[in-house]
Write a protein that holds these residues in place. Structure first.
Motif, mmCIF file in Angstrom:
data_model
loop_
_atom_site.group_PDB
_atom_site.id
_atom_site.type_symbol
_atom_site.label_atom_id
_atom_site.label_comp_id
_atom_site.label_asym_id
_atom_site.label_seq_id
_atom_site.Cartn_x
_atom_site.Cartn_y
_atom_site.Cartn_z
ATOM 1 N N GLN A 174 0.843 -1.191 0.000
ATOM 2 C CA GLN A 174 0.000 0.000 0.000
ATOM 3 C C GLN A 174 0.876 1.237 0.000
ATOM 4 O O GLN A 174 1.870 1.299 0.717
ATOM 5 C CB GLN A 174 -0.898 0.033 1.234
ATOM 6 N N ALA A 175 0.475 2.223 -0.796
ATOM 7 C CA ALA A 175 1.176 3.506 -0.844
ATOM 8 C C ALA A 175 0.536 4.457 0.164
ATOM 9 O O ALA A 175 -0.648 4.345 0.470
ATOM 10 C CB ALA A 175 1.097 4.091 -2.241
ATOM 11 N N SER A 176 1.335 5.406 0.661
ATOM 12 C CA SER A 176 0.833 6.349 1.665
ATOM 13 C C SER A 176 -0.115 7.385 1.070
ATOM 14 O O SER A 176 -0.871 8.008 1.789
ATOM 15 C CB SER A 176 2.001 7.051 2.360
ATOM 16 N N CYS A 177 -0.044 7.603 -0.247
ATOM 17 C CA CYS A 177 -0.950 8.571 -0.866
ATOM 18 C C CYS A 177 -1.201 8.169 -2.320
ATOM 19 O O CYS A 177 -0.518 7.308 -2.858
ATOM 20 C CB CYS A 177 -0.383 9.989 -0.793
ATOM 21 N N GLY A 178 -2.150 8.828 -2.950
ATOM 22 C CA GLY A 178 -2.491 8.529 -4.338
ATOM 23 C C GLY A 178 -1.434 8.967 -5.326
ATOM 24 O O GLY A 178 -1.462 8.575 -6.489
ATOM 25 N N GLN A 193 8.845 16.281 0.423
ATOM 26 C CA GLN A 193 7.943 15.147 0.237
ATOM 27 C C GLN A 193 8.619 13.877 0.752
ATOM 28 O O GLN A 193 9.838 13.724 0.631
ATOM 29 C CB GLN A 193 7.589 14.967 -1.250
ATOM 30 N N SER A 194 7.818 12.972 1.312
ATOM 31 C CA SER A 194 8.351 11.725 1.848
ATOM 32 C C SER A 194 7.312 10.611 1.753
ATOM 33 O O SER A 194 6.863 10.066 2.766
ATOM 34 C CB SER A 194 8.772 11.931 3.301
ATOM 35 N N PRO A 195 6.914 10.236 0.515
ATOM 36 C CA PRO A 195 5.919 9.171 0.387
ATOM 37 C C PRO A 195 6.504 7.813 0.773
ATOM 38 O O PRO A 195 7.696 7.557 0.560
ATOM 39 C CB PRO A 195 5.540 9.218 -1.095
ATOM 40 N N THR A 196 5.670 6.964 1.366
ATOM 41 C CA THR A 196 6.111 5.629 1.780
ATOM 42 C C THR A 196 5.277 4.550 1.112
ATOM 43 O O THR A 196 4.167 4.785 0.654
ATOM 44 C CB THR A 196 6.006 5.445 3.309
ATOM 45 N N VAL A 197 5.853 3.361 1.086
ATOM 46 C CA VAL A 197 5.177 2.168 0.575
ATOM 47 C C VAL A 197 5.303 1.107 1.664
ATOM 48 O O VAL A 197 6.411 0.832 2.139
ATOM 49 C CB VAL A 197 5.830 1.684 -0.739
ATOM 50 N N LYS A 237 12.250 10.262 -0.685
ATOM 51 C CA LYS A 237 12.286 11.570 -0.043
ATOM 52 C C LYS A 237 12.942 12.564 -0.982
ATOM 53 O O LYS A 237 13.769 12.209 -1.815
ATOM 54 C CB LYS A 237 13.010 11.537 1.307
ATOM 55 N N GLY A 238 12.527 13.808 -0.849
ATOM 56 C CA GLY A 238 13.081 14.870 -1.675
ATOM 57 C C GLY A 238 12.245 16.127 -1.565
ATOM 58 O O GLY A 238 11.299 16.205 -0.777
#
Length: 179
Positions: A103-107, A139-143, A159-160
């Motif tokens: 699952q990804a943290s956001c769309g 930004q720091s999206p997670t999986v 991250k970036g």
């Protein structure tokens, strides 16, 4: 002999019997609680009757991730750019590794992964795509990966920083017009 007094006598006797039965139930409960208190006072651990015994997992039934990296720094990009990164791993466990869900943290983040079981010693991948459209700043999206590993949840992170496009930065904020 007056027969009208017999039903009253029977009613009284049945009430007395009912009260005695409920008192004996209370006495049984009190005795059980006193026994538990006595065990606790003697530092004996009382295991509740509704618990399950948990046995350690058999190492031959557990797989293990060995990622080259779990965090990818994509640096600074312009808004609207799509970043893709391939996280590779080896199954360093003793059983075939099966990824049950990711699952990804956001769309804005889309994962793809090896769907077949990965045998011990073999490699697999998790490909993560991050779409920076509508994003700005750090930004720091997670999986989040769920698999037959211990622990059964592993997180990968990008991250970036996303710089806002100059076209969107010069546009006024939407809202009511003051006259």
């Amino acid at each position: 002999m007056n027969y009208s007094k017999i039903p009253v006598w029977l009613l009284g006797a049945s009430l007395l019997f009912t009260a005695a039965c409920s008192q004996s139930e209370k006495d049984d409960r009190i005795e059980a609680l006193e026994q538990k208190i006595s065990q606790l006072e003697q530092n004996q651990v009382v295991t509740p009757s509704n618990t399950q015994n948990v046995t350690p997992a058999d190492p031959s039934s557990i797989a293990a991730f060995s990622f080259e990296e779990e965090v990818f720094d994509f640096g600074t990009i312009q808004e609207g750019k799509v970043i893709e990164h391939l996280f590779t791993f080896e199954n360093s466990g003793q059983a075939p590794l099966v990824i049950s869900n990711i699952q990804a943290s956001c769309g804005c983040t889309t994962p793809e992964w090896t769907k077949t079981p990965i045998k011990p010693g073999e490699e697999g991948f998790v490909k993560v795509a991050f779409n920076s459209t509508g994003k700005s700043g750090v930004q720091s999206p997670t999986v989040t990966i769920q698999a037959n590993t211990s622990p059964n949840v592993t997180r990968l992170r990008l991250k970036g920083t996303v710089n806002r496009n100059s076209a969107s930065a010069s546009q006024p904020a939407a809202g009511p017009v003051k006259r």
